[in-house]
Design an enzyme around this catalytic site. Structure first.
Site, short mmCIF file in Angstrom:
data_model
loop_
_atom_site.label_atom_id
_atom_site.label_comp_id
_atom_site.label_asym_id
_atom_site.label_seq_id
_atom_site.Cartn_x
_atom_site.Cartn_y
_atom_site.Cartn_z
CE1 TYR A 1 -3.68 2.60 1.12
CE2 TYR A 1 -1.81 3.56 2.28
CZ TYR A 1 -3.09 3.67 1.79
OH TYR A 1 -3.79 4.83 1.95
CD GLU B 1 -6.25 4.91 -0.49
OE1 GLU B 1 -6.24 4.36 0.62
OE2 GLU B 1 -7.28 5.36 -1.02
#
Length: 430
Positions: free
Chosen positions: A151, A239
């Site tokens: 991530y 993101e």
């Protein structure tokens, strides 16, 4: 925007609709906004245009185009994705009978068959309205195997006075869950916005994400390119989840969510022109024409305010007094009488609305302009529902004079508590 606006921990949480950011011991809740809406293929094109590695893909708006795209890819395996803004596409259901908005296949002919059951049909997921959302385009992309998922995000953090990188070697899952169960796997790195991202910062983040050997430098290069993208497009958040590696040794941004600073619209005209409003409620799009922010709720008392914080407080105090807000409509600053008129027109068109509560705190806003707009709207629209008005701030005495001398059945309130009680009582009398 919708939205819209968007979490990690050390303690960092990037929420989907709003960001709650923890820095040291202090917590800052950012005001939720309706963000610019981009489809997945638009976000990926922005990344590709800035040198970020994404899967090869084409976009199609017909089954025949999807077939041609699949053939042009010449990929070992193809992934076909329905393009809607809502999440949960993979588990969604089409009203054509097809299950799933994401499909894998090695046969271009199958791509064509699937596209026929997607394009022009409604896809229902946990995040769509009950009847689903019409799919107008599909993305035909090269399917890549992922050997490891991480991530990575960059966001603007007021508490730290600039951009912050947030990463975790545990990707492909909700980062909120990782932050709660394994906070030691969340890494953050503050970036000096004047000096930009340093090579050692990008390398350290790549190492923390678990990239080793030649992949560490490759991941660091991708991180720097993502930061350059973040700056050039005036993003508030980029993101990437998953930020992954393939068995062939390639670092790829497989899926991304980008939030934009809507104050930068004047210099990002091309990006804002891509805004997909097709999935918004029609009343939201109508409100946007007049620079009004509208969010529909399920009650019967309309809230007409200036500022998102005041809107939420107004909704809360109506609820605390036994009422239910029907919406909130945010005027923002720089208000004109025409906006007030159009706001009333939108509110009175909603059959659920049984009363209107106006709650204005005039800092930038001139209360007299609001009062003139209210009286004009009441006369021309022949308002049929009770109207409670609370005004405070700039030119409030002139505003009160305008309302008092209008001869209209407008109920004045001394403060927000008084206004909420009177609005709830006006509905209860019916």
């Amino acid at each position: 925007v919708s939205s819209c606006m968007a979490l990690a921990c050390i303690l960092y949480f990037l929420l989907r609709e709003k960001s709650m950011i923890y820095c040291g011991l202090s917590a800052v809740q950012l005001t939720p906004r309706r963000w610019l809406n981009l489809q997945e293929y638009q976000s990926k094109k922005l990344m590709a245009d800035h040198g970020v590695t994404v899967q090869r893909f084409f976009v199609a708006d017909s089954a025949n185009d999807a077939l041609e795209a699949a053939r042009r890819l010449k990929a070992k395996e193809i992934v076909l994705k329905a393009q809607i803004l809502a999440g949960g596409r993979g588990k969604g259901i089409f009203n054509s009978g097809l299950k799933g908005g994401v499909h894998l296949t090695k046969d271009p002919k199958i791509v064509e068959q699937l596209a026929k059951q997607m394009i022009g049909y409604n896809l229902s997921t946990k995040q769509t309205p009950k009847d689903g959302v019409t799919v107008k385009k599909v993305m035909v992309a090269e399917a890549l195997n992922i050997s490891r998922e991480t991530y990575f995000a960059i966001l603007m953090d007021r508490a730290c006075n600039g951009p912050v990188m947030v990463g975790s070697p545990q990707g492909g899952v909700d980062i909120e869950e990782v932050a709660v169960t394994s906070p030691e796997l969340i890494f953050k790195e503050e970036i000096d916005i004047f000096e930009g991202i340093k090579d050692h910062q990008a390398l350290r983040m790549a190492e923390n994400l678990g990239f080793r050997g030649p992949l560490q430098q490759q991941a660091a290069d991708q991180i720097k390119k993502l930061y350059n993208l973040f700056l050039k497009i005036d993003a508030t958040q980029v993101e990437v989840n998953p930020f992954g590696e393939t068995p062939e040794g390639q670092v790829v941004c497989f899926d991304a969510k980008i939030n934009f600073d809507d104050n930068a619209e004047f210099r990002q005209k091309e990006i804002f022109a891509m805004d997909d409003k097709s999935e918004n409620e029609p009343i939201e799009n109508e409100a946007a024409k007049y620079d009004l922010k509208y969010i529909g709720l399920d009650g019967n008392i309309a809230c007409f305010v200036n500022g998102a914080g005041l809107a939420m407080a107004t909704c809360d105090i109506i609820s605390l007094n036994g009422g239910k807000p029907a919406n909130f409509l945010d005027l923002g600053g720089g208000v004109k009488e025409t906006q007030v008129y159009q706001a009333f027109k939108l509110l009175t068109a909603d059959p659920k609305v049984e009363a209107i509560l106006v709650n204005i705190f005039g800092g930038i806003v001139n209360c007299a302009i609001i009062a003139n707009g209210i009286t004009k709207a009441c006369r021309e629209l022949e308002l049929k529902v009770p109207l409670v008005v609370r005004l405070e701030g700039t030119n409030v005495h002139e505003a009160q004079r305008i309302l008092n001398e209008s001869g209209l059945p407008i109920t004045s309130a001394s403060d927000l508590e008084d206004a909420a009680k009177k609005a709830v009582a006006s509905v209860a009398k019916k």
